[in-house]
Design a protein around this motif. Structure first.
Motif, mmCIF file in Angstrom:
data_model
loop_
_atom_site.group_PDB
_atom_site.id
_atom_site.type_symbol
_atom_site.label_atom_id
_atom_site.label_comp_id
_atom_site.label_asym_id
_atom_site.label_seq_id
_atom_site.Cartn_x
_atom_site.Cartn_y
_atom_site.Cartn_z
ATOM 1 N N THR A 225 -7.251 -22.143 -22.312
ATOM 2 C CA THR A 225 -6.157 -21.214 -22.584
ATOM 3 C C THR A 225 -5.599 -20.717 -21.254
ATOM 4 N N ALA A 232 1.329 -22.002 -15.595
ATOM 5 C CA ALA A 232 2.245 -22.328 -16.686
ATOM 6 C C ALA A 232 3.528 -22.924 -16.122
ATOM 7 N N GLN A 236 4.988 -26.548 -16.679
ATOM 8 C CA GLN A 236 6.371 -26.671 -17.154
ATOM 9 C C GLN A 236 7.102 -27.698 -16.288
ATOM 10 N N LYS A 246 2.346 -34.540 -21.921
ATOM 11 C CA LYS A 246 2.115 -33.400 -22.807
ATOM 12 C C LYS A 246 0.982 -32.528 -22.281
ATOM 13 N N TRP A 247 1.127 -31.245 -22.547
ATOM 14 C CA TRP A 247 0.098 -30.288 -22.129
ATOM 15 C C TRP A 247 -0.507 -29.651 -23.367
ATOM 16 N N GLU A 437 -1.358 -15.500 -23.597
ATOM 17 C CA GLU A 437 -1.451 -16.889 -23.137
ATOM 18 C C GLU A 437 -0.063 -17.530 -23.109
ATOM 19 N N ALA A 438 0.074 -18.530 -22.254
ATOM 20 C CA ALA A 438 1.386 -19.113 -22.030
ATOM 21 C C ALA A 438 1.840 -19.945 -23.222
ATOM 22 N N GLN A 439 0.886 -20.478 -23.973
ATOM 23 C CA GLN A 439 1.251 -21.409 -25.044
ATOM 24 C C GLN A 439 0.490 -21.052 -26.316
ATOM 25 N N VAL A 441 -0.365 -21.645 -29.386
ATOM 26 C CA VAL A 441 -0.331 -22.618 -30.485
ATOM 27 C C VAL A 441 -1.669 -22.570 -31.230
ATOM 28 N N GLN A 443 -4.738 -24.005 -31.494
ATOM 29 C CA GLN A 443 -5.394 -24.923 -30.552
ATOM 30 C C GLN A 443 -6.189 -25.997 -31.277
#
Lengths: 1041, 180, 450
Positions: A225, A232, A236, A246-247, A437-439, A441, A443
């Motif tokens: 995370t 980030a 990017q 993909k990250w 967190e930057a993303q 989603v 997880q």
């Protein structure tokens, strides 16, 4: 005879060997180590050392010693790495940075990312050696302890001369133990290509062709995370440069359910930030908010502040009230005023029922229409709902708060949001911001998809920044299998672990204290992570790794991080701003604003119905359910090689060095199990053997297992400890699962438990009462009566203590049993790790322990936590029995041990009614003698004890002396709050106060004697006159229950 | 009055029973002899009186030893705890005299006992590796079944024949001249 | 030698000289019997085991034993107290019975005193090796150190240090003084020059002069007078190691008397354990007669009853005081982890010894021997209960633990038993185990009375 006398010679020898390395830096270093390994010196060093060890008859000691020795040779790297602090200038945490004064430590502000958010740290550094971690009082995640009453806004750098800081922030066990990880001889120290040692150049040359002109096809980055804005941004940039790359972020313990719950309620993956300062009534739906996760320190502080009955308003005391339902016992539940143990599905039912009772348009749970919810007494539910609506403290700006545990399914989080909205808590006790967190989603889903691609062969290069998916990915994904299909696998990791072992490239990762980075706190506040020491080994940070993918391999972390913020920064002159940011450890105005939310109740309804249809009838199958939890001391396994954390007694079970299958007394009876008996847990066509451990308060027919144990490729501390339960865990149900089979086996596995007996046997050890009782007679509550009949007379005239008179007060209402004080003490006082066998023999060395006693009925008990340092009795029973006066009283009333006078009769320990004395039965400090890297860890202000001497809590006498020196330099007396003991500094709830009892205005004095009706001395009837006293534990149960 | 016998240590007579030894001793004393000594395998009661040996200074010695031990015992503990290196031990006073009693007592007994043994040896003039009597073959029986009386030559009124006469009168088993 | 023993006199018809011949002949003229070599060899092996255990102990540290927190004292202290207790019988017999003019002591005192010395030697070993840093044991000796530090005289361990030291020294003096005339006798009886020189050296030129005898008897009597309070004090002081402590099960005033009684109890048990086989092996039945055994058995019975009183009082006071910790301690002894040991303690020390009320039992050496062994075990158990069972459950349930002895705990204990026996075997082989001159004196007295 012993190897104590040998130690210095070995030491010198190692230094000599190290000298051969000196001058080699960075990547050339490994060749020299290979040379070293062949040197004749090293060989007869082995020759001489090993036979001596072979003679050992005490279990595995010789094996450990041997491995230590091997590691020692590698650890030599430390000697050329840490001669001085980084060439780049970093900013100390004092007003006027002075030239480095030998013997005077300095503090540097930095941060530690943990569990998806940053904790602010102040790291104490002796001659450029980080030795001790404290919290940064300016940081939102680590509320101020020690000196000032302010919540951290005040003059945070009340420097008392030198670099010494007397105000700290709270810190948790993981932060405390980070410094041991830095010097861990088992850290990965070499870049490896397959099995062979290689170099960065080789890695980069191997990298180029794989990136050239394929715009990232088949390139996947798997990170943990990420809360670092810089990282980030880098990732990017990477995905822009290589559009088809993909990250994917994945942590086995993450906030996905919470985020999905928010997505359900608000359509956005927001995060809820709780403000317990205004929470009068709290309902916890299986959330261990007091001791688990990155927000715990702040939560614990705010929650307990709302419970603290200050001496001032003793006449109309008020407390908040906590209702907790739990699927496995946690300290939070044990501190609750009302607690219920429920199985996972029942928690959802309860949430629905509460929502319904609050008049929200949800269908009442079918079985609760009769008023009965399985496991929840109707009266309980009534009282709860009534309190949620009506229980408010005077003053009136308070509100209600419902919190949901990360393990609960999204629907429960959504319901919690809805209920909070219904109760008008939004903006009062809870606010919503963008996720830290930057993303944000899901997880589990993200990883599932990545694995899919890997299996289909769409992934050609997988770069893993940290993490250990081979060990901890959900079993159903079969990650390892899929990994084999990836042609190029790169793993950046601090230890050569299970994942590294299956990768083409293993890159050693720089430790938190070795490289630059940045991280966001839960509320978005940014901290810059400064390195405190040059990399001991050839480690790189994540930034450098990503940079090399971006073809910027020449950039250093510092350049990358600084450049990022140079771009971000607008307004006043950058350098001054940057310097201030580094100094304070927090970036001003970087906290995220609250988001306006629009609750979508319809979506919740739909989700609810689908949950219903899937769960109707499913609830009542007789088979057992399983609960997965991160381990309280080694989390998801990443801290498994940390001796301090392994030996830290886990709250409630008090186990060390192992995980177990936690079962309720009833279930254990039904299965005919007793402690330490091995059970076979079968689920998801995998089975794991675990020793059973019976835990009061565990719901029936629910088995709780902790993640992180059973490592196979970790250091010698982690490898072989406990059992790996990840094979039982699926991405569909990562926290709970039904249909689990638990079968008894004839085998037994010995567990090392530090407290075998958890009942008070009717003794007045933890004294406690209710708010009602206190209100009834505020000055002499009846539950205190018995204790005030202490003997006051003595044949001997009392000793006079003019000058300072140190004392401690511990508030049992405030202690949440988080263990922070235990590790802080271990770090501050060079306390050795003794290993599982020794703990099992009852020889753990902790100077402060957290005793815990269960009360109430067996199946749903409450527990009280009682931190127990040395009591520093004025009439100490330990002192008169020492034949050589090795323990005596100082003029300030400290009960002192004189190590070099001690002959080890152990009479003092026998005669200590509190059993706080610890004895070096074996040469426990030999580990330190053998590892040059561990030399660096030791606190130079504290003696490392030899075999055969007694030791115990000193009230951190070294800190008292430092404060005295500082005060005398300025020709004044020590200020109240200027001396902060290690345990006090770490404690998030300020349960521990320390100071001068001769100062009528000191905070500790105001907590004692006539100032505090709740003050009492443990075992006071023995007339030991302890300097450490306790405030009785108060609870605030609903009178209606 | 005859000349002193410089080469003679004394005249030794052996008797077979304690009784006859005592008798011999008595008449020897009545005859005015003072410098004579009796030897027996075990303490014979009445014998010391018979040879006119009464008190001994031993008890006084032991008493003094006891007193010294007691005083030194307490004094030393007091000095150590209150003067030489005063420490606050568990809040107890520097002069915790009740705690000093056991060692005082032990010191008393120890010094007294040493006084008793060493005093006894000293007064008896032991150890004494050599003694003229050891030269006499049959004197070995003094530690098993012989009861001896020896008149020393340096007795002022020593007269060999007169002595022999008295000795034989009490039917001595044998009478021997003991050389210097 | 059998022919030699044929026409030997007995205390009934005293021949004048041959008593001494008889006793000394064991050392001087008779050959060394096979069983002696067997016994000594076995004990010697155990001594080697002791050396090995202590060697390993010094190399690794106290951790090789079962000790821990809360049980800081384990077998070492248990064995220490046990051995010291055993020592007491010797001094008691030689000193107290001397003052009480109990002439039957004559035939056993020499031997009992030797036993005392060896027991105290074994006992003294433990406080030394149980130290965490034995190489600094000398910190306990009051000597002018450069640090200016002195021992801490409030500590019962210092009292112990002085008590045991004094006791050992006085017992040695007492024993040696008693030996002097016999050493002279051996000197005069032995044929071999070398033997004469050795005995002669230690006899210090004793000639049996009447004046010497007078002073000798005075000194011996005074020593007896000094040793008597010493016997009482030593085990009282040992008991203070516990009674001064704060731990429930330790902190009680009944300890000094009941420790002393226990010491006499175990001491006489040990004397019987050794005397019974030895008197038949050396055919000394007519000197160590059944009357002697009977008397010792009576003393044992009395001491045993005092011990029983101690046990009962402990329980009563715990209940009567209403102290919750004391009472919990008693319940833990009765029903806790070590209840089996506690039950065994009562059987060995209280119930079985009641057989001594019966004359038949007291006069049957075989039964007495077994009984003595049982009591030895029982007294060891008593110390185990006091030291370990009190410690493992004290004030805070959170710190309760338990103690499991390791191989090295047992090895060290067995080793000291070996040391004790080895010394004993050497003693009976090299010195007259019955006081010759006192025997002669007594026969003479009896003859005159007759």
């Amino acid at each position: 005879m012993t190897n104590e006398p040998m130690a210095p010679r070995e030491g010198n020898e190692l230094v000599a060997l190290a000298r051969r390395l000196h001058g080699h830096r960075g990547r050339r270093y490994w060749r020299s180590l290979e040379e070293l390994a062949d040197s004749p010196q090293f060989h007869d060093y082995l020759q001489r050392e090993f036979p001596g060890q072979a003679a050992s008859l005490l279990g595995d000691v010789s094996r450990r010693r041997f491995l230590q020795l091997m590691a020692a040779s590698l650890a030599l790297a430390g000697l050329n790495g840490c001669r001085r602090q980084p060439a780049e200038s970093i900013v100390p945490y004092v007003r006027q940075p002075e030239p480095l004064v030998p013997g005077e430590p300095r503090y540097y502000a930095t941060a530690m990312p943990h569990d998806g958010a940053a904790m602010g740290l102040l790291v104490e550094s002796h001659m450029a050696r980080p030795t001790k971690v404290e919290g940064n009082p300016q940081h939102p995640a680590s509320p101020a302890t020690g000196a000032s009453n302010s919540s951290g806004q005040g003059d945070s750098t009340a420097a008392t001369g030198g670099g010494r800081v007397s105000e700290f922030g709270a810190s948790n066990t993981f932060a405390q133990a980070a410094v041991l990880a830095l010097y861990d001889p088992d850290r990965s120290q070499a870049i490896r290509r397959g099995r062979r040692i290689s170099t960065w150049d080789a890695f980069l040359t191997d990298l180029q062709p794989r990136l050239q002109g394929r715009d990232g096809r088949g390139l996947r980055i798997l990170t943990e995370t990420v809360t670092s804005p810089t990282l980030a941004a880098q990732l990017q940039a990477l995905t822009e440069k290589h559009p088809r790359a993909k990250w994917v972020p994945f942590d086995p313990v993450n906030h996905s359910h919470a985020r999905e719950g928010a997505r359900l309620a608000f359509g956005r993956p927001l995060q809820a930030i709780y403000d317990f300062r205004r929470a009068d009534i709290v309902l916890s739906l299986d959330d261990d908010f007091l001791t688990s996760g990155s927000g715990a320190l702040r939560h614990a502080r705010q929650f307990t502040e709302r419970r603290r009955v200050a001496a001032a308003d003793v006449n109309r005391p008020e407390m908040n009230r906590l209702y907790a339902v739990e699927t496995t016992p946690t300290p939070t539940g044990m501190k609750a005023d009302h607690r219920l143990a429920l199985d996972p599905t029942a928690v959802v039912q309860l949430a629905i029922a509460v929502a319904a009772r609050l008049g929200m348009n949800v269908p009442e749970p079918s079985d609760s229409s009769a008023g009965a919810l399985d496991g929840v007494p109707p009266s309980w539910l009534d009282a709860l709902v009534d309190d949620l609506q009506n229980y408010r403290l005077s003053g009136g700006e308070g509100g209600a708060l419902v919190v949901a545990g990360r393990w609960q399914p999204p629907i429960v989080h959504a319901l919690a949001h809805a209920i909070n909205e219904q109760l008008g808590s939004v903006g009062v006790t809870v606010r919503y911001t963008q996720a830290a967190e930057a993303q944000p989603v899901d997880q589990f889903a993200a990883l599932a998809q990545l694995v899919e691609e890997m299996r289909d062969g769409d992934v050609e290069m997988l770069v893993m920044l940290g993490g250990n998916p081979v060990f901890n990915a959900p079993a159903d994904l079969k990650f390892t299998e899929a990994l084999e299909k990836v042609p190029c696998r790169v793993h950046l990791s601090s230890e050569y672990d299970e994942t590294s072992n299956r990768c083409h490239w293993h890159l050693p990762r720089a430790h938190l204290f070795e490289s630059w980075s940045d991280a966001r706190a839960e509320d978005g506040t940014v901290s810059i992570i400064q390195p405190l020491i040059e990399p001991l080994y050839d480690g790189r940070g994540d930034h450098e790794a990503v940079a090399s993918l971006l073809g910027e391999a020449n950039k250093t972390s510092k350049e990358i991080v600084e450049a990022h913020w140079r771009n971000q920064h607008q307004g006043d002159e950058f350098n001054a701003w940057w310097r201030r940011t580094l100094h304070d450890g927090v970036m001003t105005e970087s906290a995220r604003p609250a988001e306006n939310t629009e609750l979508d109740f319809g979506a919740i309804r739909e989700a609810l119905d689908s949950w219903r249809s899937s769960h109707d009838g499913a609830g009542d199958d007789a088979s057992m359910q399983i609960v997965f939890r991160p381990d309280p001391t080694i989390w998801d396994g990443r801290f498994a090689n940390n001796g301090w954390l392994q030996e830290l007694p886990k709250p409630l079970s008090k186990l060390t060095w192992d995980n177990a299958a936690l079962l309720s007394p009833n279930t254990a009876e039904r299965l005919g199990l007793e402690n330490e008996q091995v059970v076979l847990v079968r689920h998801a066509d995998a089975e794991v053997e675990l020793p059973a451990w019976i835990l009061p308060g565990q719901p029936d027919n629910v088995v709780t297992v902790h993640l992180g144990y059973g490592r196979t490729h970790a250091g010698r501390i982690a490898t072989g400890a406990g059992s790996n339960v990840y094979p039982l865990r699926t991405s569909q149900s990562p926290w709970f699962a039904a249909g689990v089979e638990v079968r008894k086996t004839p085998k037994r596995r010995a567990l090392a438990c530090t407290q075998h007996h958890h009942l008070m046997e009717g003794r007045r050890l933890v004294v406690g009462g209710t708010l009602e009782q206190l209100r009834a007679s505020p000055s002499h509550p009846e539950f205190m009566e018995v204790l005030h009949g202490e003997p006051e007379e003595s044949f001997y005239p009392p000793h006079e203590y003019d000058g300072y008179k140190w004392g401690m007060a511990i508030d049992l209402s405030a202690c949440v049993g988080c263990n922070g004080c235990v590790v802080a003490c271990q770090a501050e006082n060079n306390i050795p790790v003794v290993g599982k066998e020794e703990v099992a023999r009852g020889r753990e060395m902790h100077w402060i322990r957290v005793d815990q006693y269960f009360s109430g009925e067996r199946d749903n008990p409450t527990a009280e936590f009682q931190p127990l340092p040395c009591m520093h009795c004025e009439l100490a029973p330990c002192e008169p029995v020492c034949p050589v006066a090795a323990t005596s009283h100082s003029s300030e009333g400290l009960n002192e041990m004189t190590y070099n006078r001690c002959v080890g009769t152990r009479y003092c320990a026998n005669n200590c009614p509190y059993k706080v004395r610890r004895f070096n039965y074996l040469d426990y400090s030999s580990d330190i003698q053998q590892h040059p890297s561990l030399h660096l860890l030791q606190n130079p202000d504290v003696t490392v004890r030899s075999r055969g001497v007694m030791e115990k809590c000193t009230y951190c006498v070294q800190r008292i002396s430092a404060a005295r020196i500082a005060a005398e330099k300025q020709d004044r007396s020590i200020r109240d709050g200027e001396v902060v003991t290690a345990c006090q500094a770490a404690c998030p709830t300020r349960a521990i106060e320390f100071g001068d009892l001769n100062d009528p205005n000191s905070r500790v004095t105001r907590l004692k004697g006539e100032h505090n009706p709740l003050d009492y001395a443990l075992l006071g009837e023995l007339n030991t006159r302890p300097r450490t006293t306790y405030s009785a534990a108060l609870r605030n149960p609903n009178p209606k229950l | 009055m005859s000349a002193p016998h410089t080469d003679l240590f004394g005249v030794l007579a052996r008797y077979d029973s304690p009784a006859s030894l005592i008798a011999a001793a008595r008449s020897m004393r009545e005859a005015g002899y003072r410098r004579f000594e009796c030897y027996s395998p075990f303490p014979v009661h009445g014998l010391p009186e018979a040879i006119g040996f009464r008190s001994s200074r031993l008890p006084t010695l032991v008493l003094l030893g006891g007193i010294v031990g007691c005083v030194v015992g307490y004094g030393f503990q007091y000095w150590v705890s209150a003067i030489a290196y005063p420490l606050n031990i568990g809040g107890r006073p520097l002069n915790s005299w009740p705690s000093f009693v056991p060692v005082m007592f032990e010191m008393t007994v120890l010094v007294a006992a040493l006084a008793a043994v060493l005093g006894m040896l000293a007064l008896n003039g032991l150890p004494r590796p050599h003694h003229p009597l050891f030269g006499v073959e049959s004197f070995a029986r003094a530690t098993r079944d012989g009861f001896f009386l020896c008149v020393l030559a340096d007795d002022p009124q020593f007269d060999k024949d007169a002595v022999r006469e008295i000795l034989v009168a009490h039917e001595a088993g044998e009478v021997i001249d003991v050389p210097q | 030698m059998s022919s030699h023993s044929a026409e030997l006199p007995t205390s009934e018809n005293p021949g004048d000289a041959t008593v001494g011949d008889r006793i000394s002949s064991i050392v001087l003229s008779r050959g060394t019997p096979l069983w002696w070599f067997a016994g000594f060899g076995l004990s010697f092996l155990l001594v080697m085991l002791l050396l090995a255990s202590v060697g390993y102990l010094f190399a690794r540290g106290i951790g090789i034993w079962g000790n821990n927190i809360p049980v800081g004292w384990g077998f070492a202290i248990v064995n220490f107290v046990w051995w010291v207790g055993i020592g007491h019988a010797g001094t008691l017999i030689s000193a107290v019975l001397l003052l009480c003019r109990q002439h039957w002591r004559t035939s056993i005192n020499r031997f009992a005193e030797a036993m005392t010395l060896f027991a105290v030697a074994c006992a003294g070993l433990f406080p030394l090796i149980h130290l965490g840093r034995p190489h600094y044991f000398y910190f306990m000796i009051p000597y002018p150190a450069t640090t200016g530090m002195w021992p801490q005289f409030r500590s019962p361990l210092m009292w112990d240090f002085f008590a045991i030291g004094t006791y050992a020294l006085v017992s040695l003096l007492f024993w040696y003084v008693g030996l002097i005339p016999d050493l002279a006798s051996m000197r005069d009886r032995s044929r071999k020059r070398f033997v004469q020189v050795v005995y002669g050296f230690f006899a210090m030129g004793w000639r049996g002069s009447a004046r010497h005898w007078r002073r000798y008897e005075q000194a011996y009597l005074l020593l007896g007078g000094l040793a008597t309070p010493l016997v009482v004090s030593v085990h009282s002081v040992v008991s203070l190691d516990f009674a001064v402590g704060i731990i429930p099960g330790w902190h009680t005033t009944v300890f000094p008397p009941y420790f002393v009684a226990g010491a006499v109890f175990s001491g006489f048990a040990m004397v019987l354990t050794l005397a019974i086989p030895l008197r038949s092996l050396f055919r000394l039945r007519d000197y160590v007669t059944d009357d002697h055994l009977d008397n010792m058995a009576k003393v044992m019975l009395t001491a045993g009853l005092i011990v029983a009183y101690g046990y009962v009082m402990e329980i009563f006071m715990a209940w009567y005081s209403g102290d919750e910790f004391e009472w919990a301690m008693i319940l833990n002894r009765m029903f806790g982890e070590y209840r089996a040991w506690y039950a065994a303690l009562w059987i060995c020390n209280i119930f079985v010894p009641q057989l001594l009320w019966f004359r038949a039992v007291r006069r049957s050496p075989a039964v007495l021997f077994v009984l003595a062994l049982v009591i030895n075990v029982g007294m060891w158990l008593e110390r185990f209960i006091i030291v370990i069972v009190s410690l493992h459950h004290d004030f805070l349930p959170s710190s309760w633990g338990s103690f499991t002895p390791t191989f090295w705990d047992w090895a060290t204990f067995a080793g000291t038993i070996g040391l004790f026996l080895a010394l004993l075997f050497l003693f009976v082989r090299l010195l007259p185990m019955i006081s010759i001159f006192e025997m002669q004196e007594q026969l003479d007295r009896e003859a005159n009375h007759a």
